[in-house]
Design a protein around this motif. Structure first.
Motif, PDB file in Angstrom:
ATOM      1  N   SER A  27       0.855  -1.183   0.000  1.00 26.29           N
ATOM      2  CA  SER A  27       0.000   0.000   0.000  1.00 26.29           C
ATOM      3  C   SER A  27       0.890   1.231   0.000  1.00 26.29           C
ATOM      4  CB  SER A  27      -0.918   0.007   1.222  1.00 26.29           C
ATOM      5  OG  SER A  27      -1.810  -1.065   1.178  1.00 26.29           O
ATOM      6  N   MET A  28       1.087   1.824  -1.154  1.00 25.70           N
ATOM      7  CA  MET A  28       2.026   2.911  -1.294  1.00 25.70           C
ATOM      8  C   MET A  28       1.467   4.224  -0.745  1.00 25.70           C
ATOM      9  SD  MET A  28       4.749   1.668  -2.693  1.00 25.70           S
ATOM     10  CE  MET A  28       4.487   0.156  -1.812  1.00 25.70           C
ATOM     11  N   ARG A  29       2.267   4.953   0.010  1.00 28.06           N
ATOM     12  CA  ARG A  29       1.921   6.302   0.385  1.00 28.06           C
ATOM     13  C   ARG A  29       2.893   7.282  -0.257  1.00 28.06           C
ATOM     14  NH1 ARG A  29      -1.808   7.438   4.166  1.00 28.06           N
ATOM     15  NH2 ARG A  29      -1.675   9.444   3.143  1.00 28.06           N
ATOM     16  N   ALA A  30       3.539   6.852  -1.319  1.00 25.81           N
ATOM     17  CA  ALA A  30       4.360   7.764  -2.097  1.00 25.81           C
ATOM     18  C   ALA A  30       3.442   8.744  -2.809  1.00 25.81           C
ATOM     19  CB  ALA A  30       5.190   6.998  -3.109  1.00 25.81           C
ATOM     20  N   THR A  31       3.946   9.958  -3.005  1.00 34.46           N
ATOM     21  CA  THR A  31       3.106  11.000  -3.602  1.00 34.46           C
ATOM     22  C   THR A  31       3.333  11.054  -5.106  1.00 34.46           C
ATOM     23  OG1 THR A  31       4.821  12.567  -2.963  1.00 34.46           O
ATOM     24  CG2 THR A  31       2.941  12.376  -1.514  1.00 34.46           C
ATOM     25  N   SER A  32       3.049   9.955  -5.791  1.00 35.31           N
ATOM     26  CA  SER A  32       3.167   9.932  -7.255  1.00 35.31           C
ATOM     27  C   SER A  32       2.088   9.044  -7.830  1.00 35.31           C
ATOM     28  CB  SER A  32       4.541   9.414  -7.686  1.00 35.31           C
ATOM     29  OG  SER A  32       4.694   8.056  -7.334  1.00 35.31           O
ATOM     30  N   GLU A 172      -9.949   8.041   8.458  1.00 33.55           N
ATOM     31  CA  GLU A 172     -10.920   7.623   7.453  1.00 33.55           C
ATOM     32  C   GLU A 172     -10.267   7.256   6.132  1.00 33.55           C
ATOM     33  OE1 GLU A 172     -14.252  10.163   5.404  1.00 33.55           O
ATOM     34  OE2 GLU A 172     -15.038   9.396   7.306  1.00 33.55           O
ATOM     35  N   GLY A 173      -9.167   7.911   5.796  1.00 31.95           N
ATOM     36  CA  GLY A 173      -8.512   7.651   4.522  1.00 31.95           C
ATOM     37  C   GLY A 173      -7.408   6.619   4.579  1.00 31.95           C
ATOM     38  N   THR A 174      -6.924   6.303   5.771  1.00 35.12           N
ATOM     39  CA  THR A 174      -5.813   5.367   5.930  1.00 35.12           C
ATOM     40  C   THR A 174      -6.145   4.406   7.061  1.00 35.12           C
ATOM     41  OG1 THR A 174      -4.334   7.211   5.355  1.00 35.12           O
ATOM     42  CG2 THR A 174      -3.311   5.187   6.124  1.00 35.12           C
ATOM     43  N   ASP A 175      -6.735   3.255   6.701  1.00 33.98           N
ATOM     44  CA  ASP A 175      -7.156   2.328   7.745  1.00 33.98           C
ATOM     45  C   ASP A 175      -6.127   1.243   8.031  1.00 33.98           C
ATOM     46  OD1 ASP A 175      -7.458   0.928   5.416  1.00 33.98           O
ATOM     47  OD2 ASP A 175      -9.580   0.450   5.685  1.00 33.98           O
ATOM     48  N   THR A 176      -5.100   1.121   7.179  1.00 32.60           N
ATOM     49  CA  THR A 176      -3.982   0.220   7.452  1.00 32.60           C
ATOM     50  C   THR A 176      -2.688   1.020   7.453  1.00 32.60           C
ATOM     51  OG1 THR A 176      -3.742  -0.330   5.105  1.00 32.60           O
ATOM     52  CG2 THR A 176      -5.121  -1.792   6.440  1.00 32.60           C
ATOM     53  N   ASN A 177      -1.686   0.492   8.100  1.00 32.81           N
ATOM     54  CA  ASN A 177      -0.458   1.248   8.309  1.00 32.81           C
ATOM     55  C   ASN A 177       0.406   1.269   7.057  1.00 32.81           C
ATOM     56  OD1 ASN A 177       1.808   2.509   9.267  1.00 32.81           O
ATOM     57  ND2 ASN A 177       2.099   1.171  11.026  1.00 32.81           N
ATOM     58  N   THR A 178       0.282   2.345   6.299  1.00 28.82           N
ATOM     59  CA  THR A 178       1.158   2.550   5.143  1.00 28.82           C
ATOM     60  C   THR A 178       2.109   3.722   5.392  1.00 28.82           C
ATOM     61  OG1 THR A 178      -0.565   3.922   4.111  1.00 28.82           O
ATOM     62  CG2 THR A 178      -0.481   1.586   3.490  1.00 28.82           C
ATOM     63  N   ASN A 179       2.293   4.092   6.647  1.00 26.19           N
ATOM     64  CA  ASN A 179       3.205   5.175   6.990  1.00 26.19           C
ATOM     65  C   ASN A 179       4.659   4.705   6.921  1.00 26.19           C
ATOM     66  OD1 ASN A 179       0.861   6.576   7.418  1.00 26.19           O
ATOM     67  ND2 ASN A 179       1.278   7.076   9.555  1.00 26.19           N
ATOM     68  N   SER A 202       9.936  11.598  -1.174  1.00 24.54           N
ATOM     69  CA  SER A 202       8.666  11.746  -1.884  1.00 24.54           C
ATOM     70  C   SER A 202       7.555  10.921  -1.241  1.00 24.54           C
ATOM     71  CB  SER A 202       8.835  11.339  -3.350  1.00 24.54           C
ATOM     72  OG  SER A 202       9.680  12.247  -4.018  1.00 24.54           O
ATOM     73  N   TYR A 203       7.532  10.896   0.063  1.00 27.49           N
ATOM     74  CA  TYR A 203       6.519  10.141   0.797  1.00 27.49           C
ATOM     75  C   TYR A 203       5.897  11.051   1.836  1.00 27.49           C
ATOM     76  CZ  TYR A 203       8.774   6.051  -1.258  1.00 27.49           C
ATOM     77  OH  TYR A 203       9.292   5.136  -2.137  1.00 27.49           O
ATOM     78  N   GLY A 204       4.657  10.785   2.195  1.00 24.39           N
ATOM     79  CA  GLY A 204       4.002  11.588   3.208  1.00 24.39           C
ATOM     80  C   GLY A 204       2.736  10.922   3.706  1.00 24.39           C
ATOM     81  N   ASP A 205       2.279  11.357   4.862  1.00 26.45           N
ATOM     82  CA  ASP A 205       1.121  10.760   5.518  1.00 26.45           C
ATOM     83  C   ASP A 205       0.194  11.853   6.026  1.00 26.45           C
ATOM     84  OD1 ASP A 205       2.422   8.133   5.375  1.00 26.45           O
ATOM     85  OD2 ASP A 205       3.750   8.942   6.912  1.00 26.45           O
ATOM     86  N   ASP A 206      -1.074  11.516   6.252  1.00 21.78           N
ATOM     87  CA  ASP A 206      -1.940  12.422   6.985  1.00 21.78           C
ATOM     88  C   ASP A 206      -1.300  12.673   8.343  1.00 21.78           C
ATOM     89  OD1 ASP A 206      -3.723  12.340   4.900  1.00 21.78           O
ATOM     90  OD2 ASP A 206      -5.232  11.133   5.933  1.00 21.78           O
TER      91      ASP A 206
END
Length: 431
Positions: A27-32, A172-179, A202-206
């Protein structure tokens, strides 16, 4: 997830990490993201024209839809600069979540878009059991390394592949740990004797999914990294002012959701632009105000001016006294990236951050070649004497949360920050 410690330990423990991760594997949280509706090209006809001084006026209109290193080098005025401190200057790229930078794809990229760099490469360093599977090229990893090297060549580039997973609070937008395990990476880097003068991530989280103690520890370590002479860039996010706009504190408050680590006051957050002649803000450019970190003094004047002009727009949806971001911007769509031997069009502020970082790396090269120190933590400089070294972006917005978001305008704004870099102007300002 939650963790508990005996009360007697609370005053002695700032943060608990690492923790065990039971989430999804990819589950990518890269911003691309891949732009399937935008064109791709197999080679760059613009490269041949880069034989003399260039300016914004000479950037061809094709760069509005297909971005290449030549486009960016012309747009941000680095085409004529030849790195002179390659024995000292290093550009670091941080990678997470099993994203691997592929060496064969880089050679194909050079053959098509930066022919003088063919046969050069990068170094991979494995952190916290990170991997380097050359049979599994990552979109994010390839984007990052192809554009840092494509602009900064022949500067030394290091790709840090970091494994692990951090503490996490679902929303609400991130229910599994993709941090991302920033703390593990920072502990590794800060333990090194020699470190790159420039970093891009190039990664980020709520922000609200990152426990405040973990975020505070990480942010303070970024301050240490900056104090050691490193300039640290982070993409600002790809959801404008937010896509999942509900607080996770139990109140379900409707609000703009800031991103972390872009919201840390000790990093330089990079928003996105699109088009040339002129550049405008790209609609997904992440921007806003932190709920964790107070507004630092270095940006108080610029932010105050923006807020005065904003008036009551979006009142109650964001923290007016929080650290405001992004700080700067760069192109963020239509990047030609080689993935598995084929060219794809990739967008996101994860394109903007390595682009901006490559320009800063060249400025650090210039500083080092003159016998001066590297720039280090950038923000106090760019909000003061460096502000005139940017192309102010005055149109576009970053809608989200069923609002129009914020609007780019004269001066700093939470869409494109102070604007995009002009290498030659910045070079004269730091010389």
């Amino acid at each position: 997830m939650n963790y508990n410690l005996p009360n007697v330990l609370h005053e002695h423990v700032a943060v608990v990490a690492p923790t065990t991760y039971f989430g999804t594997m990819k589950s990518m949280r890269a911003t691309s993201f891949i732009n399937t509706d935008l064109p791709t090209i197999e080679s760059d006809p613009f490269v041949a024209s880069l034989t003399g001084p260039t300016s914004l006026a000479t950037v061809p209109s094709s760069c509005s839809t297909t971005i290449t290193p030549a486009c960016l080098r012309a747009l941000y005025n680095t085409s004529d600069y030849v790195p002179a401190a390659t024995d000292k200057n290093i550009l670091g790229v941080a990678g997470y979540l099993d994203e691997f930078a592929n060496r064969a794809d880089l050679q194909t990229f050079f053959q098509r878009f930066r022919t003088d760099a063919v046969n050069s490469s990068f170094t991979t360093m494995l952190v916290n059991d990170g991997g380097d599977d050359q049979s599994d090229p990552g979109v994010e990893a390839n984007l990052d390394i192809q554009y840092t090297t494509g602009i900064s060549f022949p500067t030394v580039n290091i790709y840090y592949s970091t494994g692990g997973s951090p503490p996490f609070n679902p929303d609400e937008g991130t229910d599994t740990n993709t941090n991302e395990p920033y703390l593990d990476w920072l502990n590794f880097i800060l333990n090194q004797t020699t470190i790159p003068q420039t970093f891009t991530t190039s990664y980020g989280d709520d922000e609200q999914t990152v426990p405040v103690d973990y975020a505070t520890t990480v942010c303070n370590l970024f301050a240490q990294l900056g104090a050691r002479g490193s300039s640290i860039m982070f993409s600002s996010g790809d959801s404008g002012v937010g896509s999942d706009c509900v607080s996770n504190d139990g109140t379900n408050t409707r609000k703009f959701i800031p991103g972390f680590p872009a919201s840390c006051p000790f990093v330089t957050a990079v928003g996105g632009t699109i088009h040339v002649n002129p550049e405008v803000a790209v609609s997904f450019s992440g921007g806003g105000f932190s709920d964790y970190f107070a507004q630092p003094s270095y940006q108080s004047s610029a932010v105050s001016t923006f807020l005065s002009g904003l008036g009551s727009t979006n009142a109650g949806l964001f923290n007016r006294t929080g650290r405001a971001y992004p700080d700067v911007a760069a192109q963020g769509q239509g990047f030609q990236v080689v993935i598995g031997g084929r060219v794809a069009s990739v967008g996101g502020t994860s394109a903007s951050s390595p682009t901006f970082a490559a320009v800063i790396s060249l400025l650090n090269d210039f500083r080092l070649s003159q016998g001066n120190s590297s720039l280090g933590f950038l923000n106090p400089l760019i909000y003061s004497t460096g502000a005139t070294g940017f192309n102010d972006i005055t149109s576009g917005s970053n809608p989200g949360c069923n609002t129009n978001g914020f609007t780019a305008g004269t001066g700093w704004d939470p869409v494109t920050g102070l604007g995009t870099p002009d290498f030659l102007k910045l070079q004269s300002l730091i010389g």
